[in-house]
Design a protein around this motif. Structure first.
Motif, mmCIF file in Angstrom:
data_model
loop_
_atom_site.group_PDB
_atom_site.id
_atom_site.type_symbol
_atom_site.label_atom_id
_atom_site.label_comp_id
_atom_site.label_asym_id
_atom_site.label_seq_id
_atom_site.Cartn_x
_atom_site.Cartn_y
_atom_site.Cartn_z
ATOM 1 N N LEU A 27 0.825 -1.214 0.000
ATOM 2 C CA LEU A 27 0.000 0.000 0.000
ATOM 3 C C LEU A 27 0.858 1.263 0.000
ATOM 4 O O LEU A 27 0.541 2.241 -0.669
ATOM 5 N N PHE A 28 1.928 1.232 0.784
ATOM 6 C CA PHE A 28 2.759 2.433 0.947
ATOM 7 C C PHE A 28 4.054 2.376 0.139
ATOM 8 O O PHE A 28 4.629 3.415 -0.176
ATOM 9 N N GLU A 77 -3.318 15.344 19.376
ATOM 10 C CA GLU A 77 -3.274 16.791 19.509
ATOM 11 C C GLU A 77 -2.667 17.187 20.849
ATOM 12 O O GLU A 77 -2.553 16.383 21.765
ATOM 13 N N ASP A 78 -2.296 18.451 20.914
ATOM 14 C CA ASP A 78 -1.722 18.972 22.149
ATOM 15 C C ASP A 78 -2.643 18.689 23.326
ATOM 16 O O ASP A 78 -3.826 19.013 23.285
ATOM 17 N N GLU A 121 4.367 8.564 8.273
ATOM 18 C CA GLU A 121 3.431 8.730 9.390
ATOM 19 C C GLU A 121 2.191 7.863 9.206
ATOM 20 O O GLU A 121 1.706 7.231 10.141
ATOM 21 N N THR A 164 -7.820 10.261 9.743
ATOM 22 C CA THR A 164 -7.069 10.578 8.535
ATOM 23 C C THR A 164 -5.764 9.815 8.502
ATOM 24 O O THR A 164 -5.104 9.754 7.490
ATOM 25 N N ALA A 216 -2.899 10.365 9.802
ATOM 26 C CA ALA A 216 -1.593 11.009 9.761
ATOM 27 C C ALA A 216 -1.149 11.568 11.112
ATOM 28 O O ALA A 216 -0.011 11.396 11.506
ATOM 29 N N ALA A 217 -2.040 12.183 11.761
ATOM 30 C CA ALA A 217 -1.591 13.087 12.815
ATOM 31 C C ALA A 217 -1.350 12.384 14.136
ATOM 32 O O ALA A 217 -2.125 11.518 14.536
ATOM 33 N N PRO A 218 -0.295 12.766 14.801
ATOM 34 C CA PRO A 218 -0.149 12.322 16.191
ATOM 35 C C PRO A 218 -1.210 13.030 17.044
ATOM 36 O O PRO A 218 -1.866 13.964 16.585
ATOM 37 N N ALA A 269 12.711 9.070 1.246
ATOM 38 C CA ALA A 269 11.873 9.067 2.455
ATOM 39 C C ALA A 269 10.845 10.203 2.388
ATOM 40 O O ALA A 269 11.137 11.296 1.897
ATOM 41 N N HIS A 270 9.646 9.912 2.885
ATOM 42 C CA HIS A 270 8.558 10.887 2.784
ATOM 43 C C HIS A 270 7.783 10.893 4.091
ATOM 44 O O HIS A 270 7.152 9.898 4.455
ATOM 45 N N PRO A 277 -6.978 10.162 15.119
ATOM 46 C CA PRO A 277 -7.689 10.730 13.966
ATOM 47 C C PRO A 277 -7.775 9.710 12.843
ATOM 48 O O PRO A 277 -6.821 8.985 12.599
#
Lengths: 326, 396
Positions: B351-352, B391-392, B365, B385, B387-389, B359-360, B383
């Protein structure tokens, strides 16, 4: 050693260095040989490197990109020039359906190190199709890297790194900056990696972020803001895909406020992506919603209206004021 | 003015196409054929039998793959029934050092160049988009489904050969050329026309091989062109020849001549092979909705395999050859079936993998997020999506 160069000359020097460093590097495009390109970015390169390194192509963007893909299969590293932003679309299918996916479709057996240089953006008073900012189309496409320098120094180094990249790179050149001079440090240690977001002015109250020609507008806005008592931190995004969020998050955690500015229409734009991601990742640090300052969601207007269409320092400052009002 | 739905037939040519073998399996002696017949007459029997053999194996593969599709084992099949002569003859004309750029129906060309047929089955079973290394498959490049796009890749490759000085040296065993396949529908695409412009401009060592199978899915060739397609090339300044595409000998001899010219530095060549898609465009198509039985019968009587078999029998090919080939075809099909059914889904890593070469961070992520999610560590705060770690402050 430092040289003071216009961005066009810096790009020319960077391309010259790329041609010297690797004899598989080719330049190809419309009018780039004898004429040196309509913006003279490739001036003198065909004379010095020959017609087999700097190719004047037929007037066909799909042909330029599609044949560059084949040349990459043969082991070349083509650097294509698209003459103007608004004329990239005939090559769009070859860029998005072929070039972007080729390494993936080959399961990595071949790399496609093709650079596509695109003079983009407004502020030059030109006719239709000559002032657009189409970068979001390409940032949305997996398999491409999308970068844009804001200074002569970055132009010189980023074009060389783009040519060395083993991935296809969309290289957006802010054409209103072509004639602006800037110091270029020729020491390679001074080159910042092309995917890094850079802080170009430190500040404490509001983070303002942009790319390409917008960076100069943001710096101008920061000067005005300073005279009015507000401290803006200015970030130069440089890479629109992938986006280096680290420095943006660091800045926003400090200021609590972010304004993203761009010439492109705001709907489904690079600025929208930054705003959404910062809201996701720094929600508890934000004192105000992330605000966008963009071109309007209209076609690029006749040039006599471009100053109304393109965000200027006042439009940025209006957003800064709204952010500070929260 | 409403568009005419029943166009009168377009001109099919100002002259007869080059034909070396009649539908009855006889060598044709004509002003057009004399140039090429010595090439055929110099071929050993084994070579001629191999032309026939590859066509027979391809047709058997077609049947097996069509069955597998109907049995739910392939998402799609793309038959080449009727076009075997155009493909086999041209494929044999290419030298090992040549590069071949297919569209997506040239299965037997790939096989002749050394591609394992199961690699093609993998595409149609949803295992891969191609994924082979052309350097390991006789320079047979991966399929391109964007109609005509490969014509520009081929032209760029041929430009590279020219820049490398790897054609026109006078050494026919070293000089390289490119052979690119496309269909009548593709001739309406800008890419194919731009490819001819670039090829003519840079005098690339390449042969454009058009299989005019008369139908672009449901649209007849008359809707693509009001002039014989091979004449289009002349307008670009490319020497061009129309052949009987159901004649494997003409396909071989004319393609060989064209590739020789390209390799020698004489610039590009164009061949239009007049053939016919006897089956559906793909297994998803229903040609009974747009084609007449009379047309099918006309072309059925001009079958490429039948005429080559008659030719071989006329030359005294032994019954044992045909018997052995029938057995080989069954074994070939059974092997394809067995190995197709044994194809495993691609590893999740596919898939990836190779979305980028260097490297990307975004892909890295998302890969890491999917691994965590799959490992059961995904929770409501993550999340979707990918991607994101966090949130704060979240989860603190």
């Amino acid at each position: 050693m430092t040289e003071n160069l216009t961005m066009a000359k810096a790009l020319n020097a960077g391309l010259r260095a790329a041609l010297e460093q690797d004899d598989r590097v080719l330049l190809m495009g419309e009018d780039i040989g004898r004429l040196g390109g309509v913006f003279r970015v490739t001036e003198g390169l065909q004379r010095d490197f020959g017609e087999h390194r700097v190719l004047d192509t037929p007037l066909a963007e799909a042909g330029i990109v599609g044949s560059a893909i084949g040349l990459a299969m043969r082991g070349y590293r083509p650097v294509c020039e698209i003459q103007f932003d608004g004329f990239i679309y005939p090559g769009f299918d070859q860029i998005t359906s072929s070039l972007a996916k080729m390494t993936y479709r080959h399961d990595g057996s071949q790399a496609f190190p093709v650079v596509i240089r695109v003079p983009y953006g407004g502020h030059i008073g030109a006719v239709e199709h000559h002032q657009e900012s189409p970068e979001a189309y390409f940032a949305h496409t997996a398999g491409l890297r999308v970068i844009s320098p804001a200074t002569s120094h970055d132009a010189y180094w980023m074009i060389q790194e783009a040519v060395r990249s083993n991935d296809p790179v969309m290289f957006f050149e802010p054409k209103s900056r072509y004639w602006q001079r800037g110091d270029v440090d020729l020491d390679a240690a001074s080159a910042e990696p092309m995917h890094r977001t850079l802080r170009v002015r430190a500040g404490t109250d509001v983070t303002v972020l942009g790319h390409g020609a917008m960076v100069a507008t943001l710096l101008q806005a920061a000067e005005v803001a300073a005279s009015e008592g507000s401290s803006l931190e200015v970030l130069d995004l440089r890479s629109l895909s992938p986006i280096d969020y680290g420095p943006i998050l660091d800045s926003v955690r400090k200021t609590g406020r972010l304004v993203v500015a761009q010439e492109a229409p705001g709907n489904v734009s690079v600025g929208s992506e930054v705003a959404a991601t910062i809201a996701e990742r720094a929600f508890y640090s934000l004192e105000a919603p992330v605000l966008r300052v963009s071109g309007f969601d209209t076609p690029f207007p006749p040039a006599r209206l471009e100053d109304l269409y393109l965000p200027d320092a006042d439009r940025v400052l209006e957003a800064v004021d709204r952010s500070l009002a929260y | 003015m409403p568009l005419s739905t029943a166009l009168p037939p377009a001109e099919t040519g100002t002259a007869e196409p080059v034909r070396l073998l009649s539908p009855e399996g006889q060598l044709v002696h004509s002003a057009l054929s004399e140039e090429y017949l010595p090439v055929i007459e110099a071929l050993p029997d084994e070579r001629l039998e191999d032309f026939h053999r590859q066509m027979v194996l391809m047709r058997r593969w077609d049947i097996e793959a069509g069955n597998l599709q109907r049995q739910g084992q392939l998402a799609l099949w793309i038959p080449s029934h009727g076009q075997e002569a155009a493909q086999v003859g041209s494929a044999f004309a290419a030298k090992p050092q040549d590069h071949v750029f297919p569209a997506y129906r040239e299965h037997v060309v790939g096989k002749i160049r050394g591609l394992d047929p199961v690699r093609i089955m993998a595409i149609l079973r949803g295992i891969d988009h191609g994924g082979w290394d052309p350097r390991e498959t006789g320079n047979f490049h991966i399929y391109v489904l964007v109609i005509g796009a490969q014509s520009l890749h081929a032209t760029g490759y041929a430009m590279g050969i020219g820049l490398d000085g790897a054609s026109g040296t006078g050494d026919p065993d070293r000089d390289e050329a490119v052979l690119v396949y496309f269909g009548d529908g593709a001739t309406s695409q800008g890419d194919v026309n731009e490819a001819m412009i670039f090829a003519a401009s840079y005098q690339t060592p390449q042969v454009f091989f058009l299989q005019n199978n008369h139908w672009a899915i449901s649209v007849p060739v008359e809707r693509q062109s009001r002039t014989p397609l091979y004449l289009r090339a002349a307008g670009f300044g490319i020497p061009t020849t129309q052949i009987d595409g159901n004649d494997v000998l003409a396909s071989y001899a004319v393609t060989q001549s064209a590739l020789d010219a390209a390799r020698s530095g004489a610039g590009p060549r164009f061949i239009e092979a007049l053939t016919y898609r006897m089956g559906a465009h793909t297994s998803s198509d229903d040609p009974t909705k747009y084609r007449e039985n009379e047309e099918l019968a006309y072309w059925g009587a001009r079958d490429p395999i039948t005429r080559m078999e008659a030719f071989l029998r006329g030359r005294g090919a032994s019954e044992s050859y045909f018997r052995a080939l029938a057995v080989e075809a069954e074994e070939f099909a059974a092997d394809i079936r067995t190995r197709t059914l044994a194809l495993q889904p691609p590893p999740r890593e596919r898939l990836f993998r190779h979305a980028y070469t260097d490297a990307h961070p975004l892909v890295d992520e998302q890969r890491a997020w999917l691994e965590r999610y799959e490992a059961g560590y995904g929770d409501a705060a993550a999340p979707d999506t990918g991607a994101a770690p966090a949130e704060d402050g979240a989860g603190a």
